[in-house]
Structure formats: C-alpha cells, structure tokens
Design a protein around this motif. Structure first.
Motif, mmCIF file in Angstrom:
data_model
loop_
_atom_site.group_PDB
_atom_site.id
_atom_site.type_symbol
_atom_site.label_atom_id
_atom_site.label_comp_id
_atom_site.label_asym_id
_atom_site.label_seq_id
_atom_site.Cartn_x
_atom_site.Cartn_y
_atom_site.Cartn_z
ATOM 1 N N GLY A 45 50.279 -36.294 -38.285
ATOM 2 C CA GLY A 45 49.066 -35.746 -38.766
ATOM 3 C C GLY A 45 48.149 -35.387 -37.735
ATOM 4 N N ALA A 46 47.202 -34.369 -38.678
ATOM 5 C CA ALA A 46 46.002 -33.948 -37.490
ATOM 6 C C ALA A 46 45.138 -35.153 -37.161
ATOM 7 C CB ALA A 46 45.234 -32.818 -38.722
ATOM 8 N N ASN A 47 44.189 -34.584 -36.421
ATOM 9 C CA ASN A 47 43.381 -35.523 -35.573
ATOM 10 C C ASN A 47 42.597 -36.172 -36.769
ATOM 11 O OD1 ASN A 47 43.729 -34.466 -32.962
ATOM 12 N ND2 ASN A 47 42.202 -32.879 -33.160
ATOM 13 N N GLU A 48 42.227 -35.998 -37.806
ATOM 14 C CA GLU A 48 41.534 -36.594 -38.683
ATOM 15 C C GLU A 48 42.229 -37.702 -39.333
ATOM 16 O OE1 GLU A 48 41.604 -33.301 -38.664
ATOM 17 O OE2 GLU A 48 39.454 -32.777 -38.127
ATOM 18 N N GLU A 49 43.553 -37.299 -39.676
ATOM 19 C CA GLU A 49 44.531 -38.035 -40.107
ATOM 20 C C GLU A 49 44.954 -39.377 -39.130
ATOM 21 O OE1 GLU A 49 46.888 -34.912 -43.085
ATOM 22 O OE2 GLU A 49 46.933 -34.844 -40.970
ATOM 23 N N ASN A 50 45.088 -38.896 -38.019
ATOM 24 C CA ASN A 50 45.591 -39.792 -37.067
ATOM 25 C C ASN A 50 44.147 -40.809 -37.023
ATOM 26 O OD1 ASN A 50 46.520 -41.211 -34.912
ATOM 27 N ND2 ASN A 50 45.001 -40.168 -33.534
ATOM 28 N N ALA A 51 42.930 -40.603 -37.032
ATOM 29 C CA ALA A 51 41.832 -41.304 -37.211
ATOM 30 C C ALA A 51 42.112 -42.224 -38.216
ATOM 31 C CB ALA A 51 40.546 -40.845 -37.130
ATOM 32 N N THR A 52 42.319 -41.646 -39.567
ATOM 33 C CA THR A 52 42.476 -42.375 -40.587
ATOM 34 C C THR A 52 43.442 -43.601 -40.575
ATOM 35 O OG1 THR A 52 41.726 -40.787 -42.106
ATOM 36 C CG2 THR A 52 43.034 -42.471 -43.168
ATOM 37 N N ILE A 53 44.782 -43.164 -39.775
ATOM 38 C CA ILE A 53 45.848 -44.075 -40.024
ATOM 39 C C ILE A 53 45.536 -45.294 -38.922
ATOM 40 C CG2 ILE A 53 48.010 -44.489 -39.074
ATOM 41 C CD1 ILE A 53 49.044 -41.931 -40.564
ATOM 42 N N LYS A 54 44.868 -44.941 -37.731
ATOM 43 C CA LYS A 54 44.300 -46.004 -36.894
ATOM 44 C C LYS A 54 43.348 -46.800 -37.524
ATOM 45 C CE LYS A 54 44.046 -44.679 -32.572
ATOM 46 N NZ LYS A 54 43.397 -44.140 -31.055
ATOM 47 N N SER A 55 42.353 -46.437 -38.335
ATOM 48 C CA SER A 55 41.642 -47.602 -38.936
ATOM 49 C C SER A 55 42.266 -48.362 -39.930
ATOM 50 C CB SER A 55 40.636 -46.540 -39.616
ATOM 51 O OG SER A 55 40.917 -46.063 -41.044
ATOM 52 N N MET A 56 43.355 -47.964 -40.714
ATOM 53 C CA MET A 56 44.229 -48.793 -41.387
ATOM 54 C C MET A 56 45.012 -49.727 -40.533
ATOM 55 S SD MET A 56 45.767 -45.866 -44.116
ATOM 56 C CE MET A 56 46.408 -46.694 -45.069
ATOM 57 N N VAL A 57 45.509 -49.099 -39.368
ATOM 58 C CA VAL A 57 46.225 -50.137 -38.566
ATOM 59 C C VAL A 57 45.006 -51.387 -37.949
ATOM 60 C CG1 VAL A 57 47.367 -50.398 -36.222
ATOM 61 C CG2 VAL A 57 47.944 -48.535 -37.783
ATOM 62 N N ALA A 58 44.001 -50.894 -37.705
ATOM 63 C CA ALA A 58 43.270 -51.857 -37.147
ATOM 64 C C ALA A 58 42.570 -52.801 -38.367
ATOM 65 C CB ALA A 58 41.665 -51.010 -36.734
ATOM 66 N N ALA A 59 42.508 -52.528 -39.501
ATOM 67 C CA ALA A 59 42.461 -53.383 -40.659
ATOM 68 C C ALA A 59 43.484 -54.350 -40.766
ATOM 69 C CB ALA A 59 42.378 -52.571 -42.101
ATOM 70 N N PHE A 60 44.776 -53.853 -40.585
ATOM 71 C CA PHE A 60 46.007 -54.796 -40.678
ATOM 72 C C PHE A 60 46.059 -55.923 -39.420
ATOM 73 C CE2 PHE A 60 50.204 -56.070 -38.879
ATOM 74 C CZ PHE A 60 50.715 -56.632 -39.839
ATOM 75 N N GLU A 61 45.630 -55.289 -38.161
ATOM 76 C CA GLU A 61 45.567 -56.304 -37.182
ATOM 77 C C GLU A 61 44.544 -57.430 -37.122
ATOM 78 O OE1 GLU A 61 47.546 -53.757 -33.536
ATOM 79 O OE2 GLU A 61 45.397 -53.656 -33.766
ATOM 80 N N LYS A 62 43.390 -56.768 -37.985
ATOM 81 C CA LYS A 62 42.324 -57.692 -38.142
ATOM 82 C C LYS A 62 42.619 -58.884 -39.027
ATOM 83 C CE LYS A 62 37.289 -58.167 -39.608
ATOM 84 N NZ LYS A 62 36.372 -57.578 -40.058
ATOM 85 N N ALA A 63 43.677 -58.600 -40.081
ATOM 86 C CA ALA A 63 44.034 -59.508 -41.083
ATOM 87 C C ALA A 63 45.048 -60.152 -40.424
ATOM 88 C CB ALA A 63 44.528 -58.800 -42.305
#
Length: 419
Positions: A45-63
């Motif tokens: 993915g592009a930079n913006e897409e990478n940022a989106t996926i990292k936010s999803m990963v962060a949500a998983f790690e929080k849960a």
C-alpha cells in the motif's frame, strides 16, 4: 488478475525481519512481565494505506495485549517478494493476498474457517476459496464504479445517469460518443480508456465458463468487447489511446473536464473524489454487469507454529469482521476499500457522505463470483500480453476477431494442462 499496482520499494530489511518476526512466543518489547506471542503481518500500500493498516493493527493490540503484531510493509513487487520469502523459509505469519492471485499462493497457506454468514456479499464470502477449501478470510472488498462529470451530460443534451441503476453498455457507448468533441490537444473525450478485462464482464462476457473448465474470452461476447475497446481509441473514437495517457492521471482529466466518464474507478480514490464539487461530479454504477471485483484476504502461512496460528486466527478474525477494525477501512484522507461486514458500512459512507459511496457497496453486493482456475495468473498474463501486442488494445494492429479465437485456444490448452 490484479488491476491495482502495488507501489514503491520494500522497507529496508523487510525480508530479513520476516524471519525474525516468525520466532516463537517471547516477551513484548517494554513488557518484562508476562509473555506474549509475536506474529508478523505482510501487506502492501501507499503511505496513507499503510497508516490505515497500522491503525487497525493498533486497535487489535489494544483489544489483545498478549499478542504483538510486527508489521511488514512491502511497498513494491509485493507478490514477488512474498513468494521469495515463502520459498526461502522466511514467510510472514499472516499475509494479505488478493483473490485474483490466491490460486498461485494458496499452497503456502493453512486452511482457515470462514463464517460465510458474517459477510453481506456472497462473492466476498467465497473469495478465499480454492477448489472447495478456504485459505484466506475476507479483509477488504475493492469494487469498481464510474465517476462522471454531470456538466458534460447536460451540455450534450443527455440525461445524467442514475446513482443506482447502471447504464447499459450500449447507452454508455452512445453517451461517450456524443460527449466527445474537438481535436488535437484540446479534444475532450466521452470516456477514459476502457480496460478489456473489465469491459468483457460488463458487456456480458467472461474469461471462463461457470465451473472454470472452459476458456470463453474469445467467443462472440469477447470479440464484441475487444472491438469496442479498439474502436474507442481510433482517431474518431471516444477515448484517448492507452499510449497517449501513459503516465497521465485520469482522475485529473476528469477534474479538468477532459473526460466525461471515468470507468474502473476504485475505492482508493474516494478521498480525492470527496474533495470535488459534488454538484458537478457523481459516482454511478459501472455499465452493464459491472467489472470484476478484487477481494483482499488474510492468509496464515504454513510455517506458523501452534502458538502463532492461534494468535493469527484471532488477528485475522478481528481484521475481517470486528467493526473496531472494519470501521477504519475508509476515512476522509485514505481508503483501502469497502468493508466486508454490514455493520461497518455506515462508517464507510461517512468518509464521504455526499459522494454516493453506496455505489461501491452495491457493486460489492451484486458482484459476480468468478470460478477458481488453477494457474489463473499465468494463463491470464499470457493472454493479456498477447492481446496487447497483437491488437490495437495495446500496440498491435491485428483484428480481434482473428486474434481472440486463437488466444482462446491457447488458453484452453494451458487450462487442460493443469488437469
């Protein structure tokens, strides 16, 4: 086959880190107390897409604080580098893979359990299935719509297309011809260049029959689709040639009024479109039956240990069906695609409430399910290369009515050889 180009360069040390990230259970960095499982996750993915996926990963790690995800963002040549890492024993624990490429990768993945009732589209639910076995869980749908300049329709005395009901392919061609005017550098076109694979399906054709045992792209519908694409790019045609637009941004052409219709419009363009004047520009369904839909899924590689597999199952289920992840797929600045679960569709639409994002959702809901074909990528790549080199769809000059039946026979030989 993949229409979306996977961008840029692999992150330094990425393939090396794939091996490191696949280590067994260990302490999470900064946590010297309990143990956690670390799994690696490969994606593009592009930079913006990478940022989106990292936010999803962060949500998983929080849960799931007991599971650490090591992201491996591969920015270019994704499939080639993923294949290399798998062959070299350095496979990531989890990898994103498109349904169009899964036939070439499924042997590297473990079978997974897919709750087909969790997804609102039958095509999405079946996307990770190869020969009766599921190898990926759905992650994101990438349906196609068409962006139009309403002012061009009004100027040509045409009715503006509906945001819900698709134009017929015949009406599309007629409208494109009427909205084409001028000559030379100042010429305005009724449409951006058509993609043969997409137009083939839109106009009622297909690459294969329903069970994937017969090549059909060279039949009457295939020849008709190819002729439409070729005729559209002739000097008096309604679309610029693919050579003329090489390196050009067709979205910019739409914005500037140089093209009236932009087919093959993907959800990754949502943020750009939302910035336009919605009183002038509109998203509508693709003509006819619509274009093939790409569904990116999440696969768990065979090299994953028992502990990693358990963690990966939790991670893929979260990314696939939990609104805490799916709600993040689209925002005002970036969009990976359309959520695959119904409960996240309102969040998707809120990313651009005036842009008729429902057109993308309808395209997912109504998508045609394509059959599993062994060696699909090789077969279709061989076909497309030959079609481009021999006909005016690319750089050739031969008649599609002569070329397509020959290429269909070649396709059938390759298909038969896989049995």
């Amino acid at each position: 086959m993949l229409r979306t180009t996977v961008t840029a360069v692999v992150v330094a040390g990425c393939l090396v880190s794939l091996a490191a990230c696949s280590n067994e259970t260990g302490a999470t960095p900064g946590n010297s107390g309990g143990k956690s499982t670390t799994i690696s996750f490969a994606y593009w993915g592009a930079n913006e897409e990478n940022a989106t996926i990292k936010s999803m990963v962060a949500a998983f790690e929080k849960a799931h604080p007991d599971i650490h995800i090591e992201p491996n963002w591969i920015q270019s040549d994704y499939e080639q580098k993923l294949q290399t890492s798998i062959a070299g024993g350095d496979a990531p624990t989890v990898a994103v893979i498109s349904n169009t490429s899964l036939p070439s990768f499924y042997s590297a993945f473990k079978p997974v359990s897919v709750d087909t009732g969790a997804y609102y589209s039958p095509a999405v639910a079946k996307a990770g299935n190869v020969d009766g076995t599921d190898y990926t869980v759905p992650f994101v749908a990438k349906s196609k719509v068409m962006a139009i300049d309403k002012a061009s329709f009004t100027k040509a005395g045409l009715r503006v297309p509906s945001g819900k009901t698709p134009l017929s392919t015949g009406d599309f061609v007629t409208a494109a011809q009427k909205m084409t005017s001028g000559s030379g550098p100042s010429k305005t076109y009724g449409s951006a260049p058509l993609w043969f694979d997409g137009w083939l399906m839109a106009d009622g054709g297909s690459y294969y029959n329903a069970d994937g045992t017969k090549c059909t792209m060279g039949d009457t519908a295939g020849i008709r689709a190819a002729k439409t694409v070729v005729d559209s790019q002739k000097p008096g045609g309604f679309a610029p040639t693919t050579i003329a637009v090489q390196g050009q941004d067709m979205f910019q052409w739409l914005k500037e009024g140089k093209v009236a219709m932009l087919p093959d419009f993907g959800p990754w363009n949502i943020a750009q479109f939302a910035a336009l004047d919605t009183s002038r520009f509109l998203l509508v369904p693709m003509p006819g039956r619509g274009e093939p839909m790409e569904v990116d899924g999440l696969g768990i590689t065979k090299s994953a240990s028992a502990a990693q597999t358990t963690a990966a199952e939790k991670f893929t289920a979260f990314m696939s069906s939990d609104p805490a992840a799916q709600n993040l797929l689209a925002s005002k600045t970036s969009a990976l695609g359309v959520p695959v679960v119904k409960n996240s569709l309102s969040a998707f639409q809120s990313a651009a409430p005036k842009a008729n994002l429902q057109a993308f959702i309808n395209a997912v809901t109504n998508a045609v399910t394509t059959p599993y074909v062994k060696n699909k990528v090789q077969i279709e790549s061989t076909f497309s290369t030959a079609l481009d080199s021999r006909t005016a769809i690319g750089t050739g000059h031969e008649d599609p009515a002569t070329v397509l039946p020959q290429l269909q026979n070649k396709c059938q030989q390759m298909l038969d050889a896989t049995k």
